[in-house]
Write an enzyme that holds these catalytic residues in place. Structure first.
Site: not given
Length: 412
Positions: A163, A195-197, A200
């Site tokens: 991220d 970015v990860d969220l 997802g």
């Protein structure tokens, strides 16, 4: 190994009957850290059965990403809080996919699953016979979602992605932080792994679309989600600002590139964000602050003019708000129809009356822990199939017996 696929259907009798919109959907979760687990937690919240495959004895990396850590009933250290945020509603199974036996068990599980989610490096699962081609050959309806740093093709496809580095490489840090020349000026990451969220969320949306296609046609498909692509999409208006103007946006601190005033302002006991979205709201703001002349000032008559004269406007508004207590200022602005809100700390968020009314904090118990697990409720509210929180984030391998016995295997 026996082909015992039909025995995978019964749900554990200890759970209430399934009621979520994804009841009957089974997800094989080979992901770890945040982007993949965030996607599969959303599917679990919506009623899917999610089987999380973890490394024997170690589990998901984030079980160790602490402090803080939970405390077990015997006083020993439990899982890191980080793990709890993205693994609610899942079953944990320990399998060594690098061993022939472990890989074979995963393939057997995949036969009866609707979805596989993985976030290994591009091509990393092929050597174990767990790539899309291998698993779709044994289950043609399978939706196979791969989450990587840079996608399945291109010059950077082989690179790992995290991220923080994607926030940097994808431009987010170049528009976040204080402007050059101000105190503390430097590119800044966002306070959570956005970015990860976002990845997802994009992944879960793509999975749902692919599931609809699979149900209509009997065909599964591969989904290719890249953190770098997601970060570029997240630039939103900042990207189109660049496309239209030809100028790369820069860091502006808390100011908004397209609106003014739209930032925090000082009070005697904190800061209040004032978010003016149109010219009428600006005039109402000036009236509420006891400065109607400001609303009639030709320099501030339109949003474009307010952006042109932003520095002067910000200074004048700051001088007006600085003498107010936060709650008195917000009451006056709300009465005038001007959007505003306090700059809360995290603990203050969950103390807000609205947060309590909406039930944003949930508690779940797990037998091996000394205290309940507290996580943030899903923001999804469904009128016919409300989200239930039947399963807390699992202990490592707690569902080995249940899941592997379905395959005619011993847990060890």
């Amino acid at each position: 190994m026996t082909d015992n696929t039909s025995s995978l259907d019964p749900r554990p009798s200890t759970l209430a009957p399934p009621s979520g919109p994804l009841s009957g959907v089974r997800v094989l979760d080979l992901s770890r850290v945040l982007a993949g687990p965030w996607a599969t937690q959303m599917l679990a919240d919506l009623g899917a059965e999610v089987i999380k495959v973890e490394r024997p004895g170690a589990g998901d990396d984030t079980r160790l990403w602490g402090p803080p850590f939970t405390t077990k009933a015997d006083g020993s250290r439990g899982d890191a809080a980080y793990f709890l945020c993205a693994n609610r509603g899942k079953k944990s199974v320990e399998l060594d996919i690098a061993s022939p036996e472990g890989a074979a068990a995963v393939r057997e599980l995949a036969k009866s699953c609707d979805v596989v989610v993985e976030n290994f490096k591009t091509g990393g699962l092929k050597k174990y016979g767990l790539d899309h081609a291998a698993l779709s050959a044994i289950n043609p309806k399978l939706v196979y979602c791969s989450i990587t740093g840079f996608g399945q093709d291109g010059p950077d496809a082989h690179r790992a992605g995290y991220d923080y580095m994607i926030q940097a490489m994808g431009g987010l840090m170049s528009i976040t932080g204080q402007p050059d020349g101000a105190a503390g000026a430097e590119p800044m990451k966002v306070g959570v792994a956005v970015v990860d969220l976002f990845t997802g969320l994009y992944a879960s949306n793509a999975i749902l679309a692919a599931l609809l296609h699979a149900r209509a046609t009997g065909e599964g498909q591969a989904i290719d989600i890249a953190l770098f692509d997601v970060q570029a999409a997240m630039l939103a208006n900042q990207a189109t600002n660049y496309f239209v103007s030809g100028k790369a946006p820069t860091r502006m601190g808390n100011a908004h590139p397209n609106l003014a005033p739209y930032q925090p302002f000082p009070c005697t006991d904190g800061m209040v964000v004032i978010a003016v979205g149109n010219d009428g709201q600006f005039r109402q703001l000036a009236q509420a602050l006891g400065a109607p002349g400001l609303g009639a000032d030709p320099r501030f008559a339109t949003n474009a003019l307010r952006i042109e004269h932003r520095a002067v406007l910000t200074a004048e508004l700051s001088a007006l708000t600085a003498g107010h207590e936060m709650h008195r200022l917000m009451a006056a602005l709300e009465a005038a129809g001007v959007p505003c809100g306090p700059v809360n700390t995290v603990d203050q968020v969950f103390a807000e009356p609205q947060a309590k009314h909406r039930g944003l904090e949930i508690e779940q118990t797990r037998a091996d822990l000394s205290a309940p697990i507290r996580t943030v409720a899903s923001p999804i509210r469904l009128s016919k199939t409300p989200i239930r929180y039947d399963l807390p984030p699992p202990a490592l391998g707690q569902d080995n017996d249940e899941v592997l016995s379905r395959l005619g295997r011993e847990a060890d």
